[in-house]
Design an enzyme around this catalytic site. Structure first.
Site: not given
Length: 200
Positions: A44, A137, A148
């Site tokens: 990245r 979040r 998750r």
């Protein structure tokens, strides 16, 4: 030297591992080191080969798997990731304790090696608390949060098996959890917590 035994840290996404580890590295910049993993994904922007990851081709990665170079490896989103024995040795040669942030799948693989680390599991106080943290979040969709949470349930179920982890820290209070992590990382033996029930 017991202090130099690698420390394998695992726990569900959203449990606060990154926050706790960042605090540990800020307080002790010269005592600990993260092993640099191999990956087949592209770098990245700003990522440096050999610093953030060892970026390799898929064929090179598979060759390393065949050579038994990895302590653990896994595939996510079509890319391969792995932790090599050499990466851990490099940290130890610097006189630092190597810390590995590993998924449950990786823990199972490490159990089959001769690495002989200390296994530490970071747990949420309850699944309900973990769900709330993931929602706050605001980085995932509701379906991603459910995925998750399902993975978290499996990880906690695995962690409940005998002799899987040496120590469990329940992150119900960040300062208390950090003090426990700090003591474990510095080689002190502590009495760990009890894993929470799997229901809400």
């Amino acid at each position: 030297m017991d202090f130099l035994r690698p420390l394998v840290i695992s726990g569900p996404s959203g449990v606060g591992k990154s926050t706790l580890l960042k605090r540990l590295f800020l307080e002790f910049p010269d005592k600990f080191g993260f092993s640099v993993s191999h990956t087949t994904r592209d770098p990245r922007p700003g990522e440096i080969d050999g610093n953030h990851y060892h970026f390799v081709t898929r064929q090179k990665f598979l060759d390393l798997v065949q050579e038994g170079a990895f302590i653990e490896h896994a595939q996510f989103s079509g890319n391969h990731y792995g932790t090599s024995f050499e990466a851990v040795r490099l940290i130890q040669q610097q006189g630092k304790r190597c810390i590995l942030d590993i998924e449950a799948q990786g823990v199972q693989q490490i159990k089959k090696t001769e690495l002989n680390p200390v296994y530490l599991f970071i747990s949420p106080p309850t699944i309900k608390t973990l769900r709330r943290r993931l929602q706050v979040r605001a980085t995932d969709t509701e379906s991603a949060i459910q995925k998750r949470l399902a993975i978290a349930l499996n990880e906690i179920q695995y962690a409940k098996q005998p002799n899987i982890h040496d120590i469990v820290i329940v992150n119900d209070d960040l300062d208390r959890a950090y003090e426990q992590l700090r003591n474990v990382a510095l080689g002190e033996r502590i009495v760990g917590d009890t894993l929470p029930p799997l229901d809400d």
